[in-house]
Scaffold this motif. Structure first.
Motif, short mmCIF file in Angstrom:
data_model
loop_
_atom_site.label_atom_id
_atom_site.label_comp_id
_atom_site.label_asym_id
_atom_site.label_seq_id
_atom_site.Cartn_x
_atom_site.Cartn_y
_atom_site.Cartn_z
N LEU A 56 0.85 -1.17 0.00
CA LEU A 56 0.00 0.00 0.00
C LEU A 56 0.90 1.24 0.00
N THR A 57 0.71 2.11 -0.98
CA THR A 57 1.59 3.27 -1.12
C THR A 57 1.22 4.42 -0.18
N TRP A 58 0.06 4.37 0.41
CA TRP A 58 -0.37 5.44 1.30
C TRP A 58 0.63 5.65 2.43
N GLU A 63 3.96 7.49 -2.82
CA GLU A 63 2.83 8.25 -3.34
C GLU A 63 3.12 9.75 -3.42
N ARG A 89 -9.01 9.78 3.33
CA ARG A 89 -9.27 8.67 2.42
C ARG A 89 -10.40 7.77 2.84
N PRO A 92 -8.75 1.68 0.43
CA PRO A 92 -7.85 1.66 -0.72
C PRO A 92 -8.44 0.87 -1.90
N THR A 93 -8.05 1.30 -3.08
CA THR A 93 -8.44 0.61 -4.31
C THR A 93 -7.21 -0.11 -4.85
N GLU A 95 -5.47 0.46 -7.35
CA GLU A 95 -4.49 1.43 -7.86
C GLU A 95 -3.61 2.01 -6.74
N ASP A 96 -4.02 1.81 -5.49
CA ASP A 96 -3.26 2.35 -4.37
C ASP A 96 -2.12 1.41 -3.93
N TYR A 97 -1.96 0.30 -4.60
CA TYR A 97 -0.94 -0.67 -4.25
C TYR A 97 0.15 -0.72 -5.31
#
Length: 151
Positions: A56-58, A63, A89, A92-93, A95-97
């Motif tokens: 997860l890039t968050w 990100e 947020r 997560p979707t 695209e968030d990984y």
């Protein structure tokens, strides 16, 4: 029945920690910069496992600036205020990984001047361990990088 669920959850957590234990993070901070120019730090993450890692890039440099990723202090030892964007947020979707194949490396560059008001002088940079869920980022929080921004 609940003992089986607890065992399964414990196994998933151990598997997850094992994968994260094999993910390495590095932060490269130049020793010098020039005032009123971008000052880039480079974050690199590497998958040392034999399987694909889903990260997860968050709240990571992957990100960009969407949280206070660093603790930055000036030569008077005053902490600079983070002035970048903050994200609120939902779940997560996909695209968030970030998906890293075995032994794959990924790097991201961040311009500190986009999130901190810097003037000429000496600075100390530390990863902010409160703002990341990556165990390898957590392990960097005891490291300090010193650099100088010249006129």
């Amino acid at each position: 029945m609940s003992k089986h669920i607890l065992f399964l959850l414990g196994s998933l957590i151990m598997t997850s920690n094992t994968v994260f234990a094999s993910i390495d993070c590095e932060l490269h901070v130049p020793k010098k910069g020039v005032f009123e120019k971008p000052f880039f730090v480079e974050f690199t993450i590497k998958n040392n496992t034999a399987t694909e890692a889903e990260i997860l890039t968050w709240l990571t440099p992957l990100e960009g600036f969407w949280s206070s990723l660093f603790i930055l202090k000036n030569q008077q030892n005053n902490e600079l205020t983070y002035q970048g964007p903050m994200a609120k947020r939902v779940a997560p979707t996909p695209e968030d990984y970030l998906h890293l194949k075995p032994t794959e490396t990924f790097s991201a560059s961040l311009d500190l001047t986009q999130a901190y008001e810097m003037t000429p002088g000496k600075y100390v940079l530390m990863p902010n361990s409160e703002h990341s869920s990556l165990p390898c980022w957590q392990s960097l929080h005891t490291t300090q990088w010193t650099f100088v921004v010249a006129r």
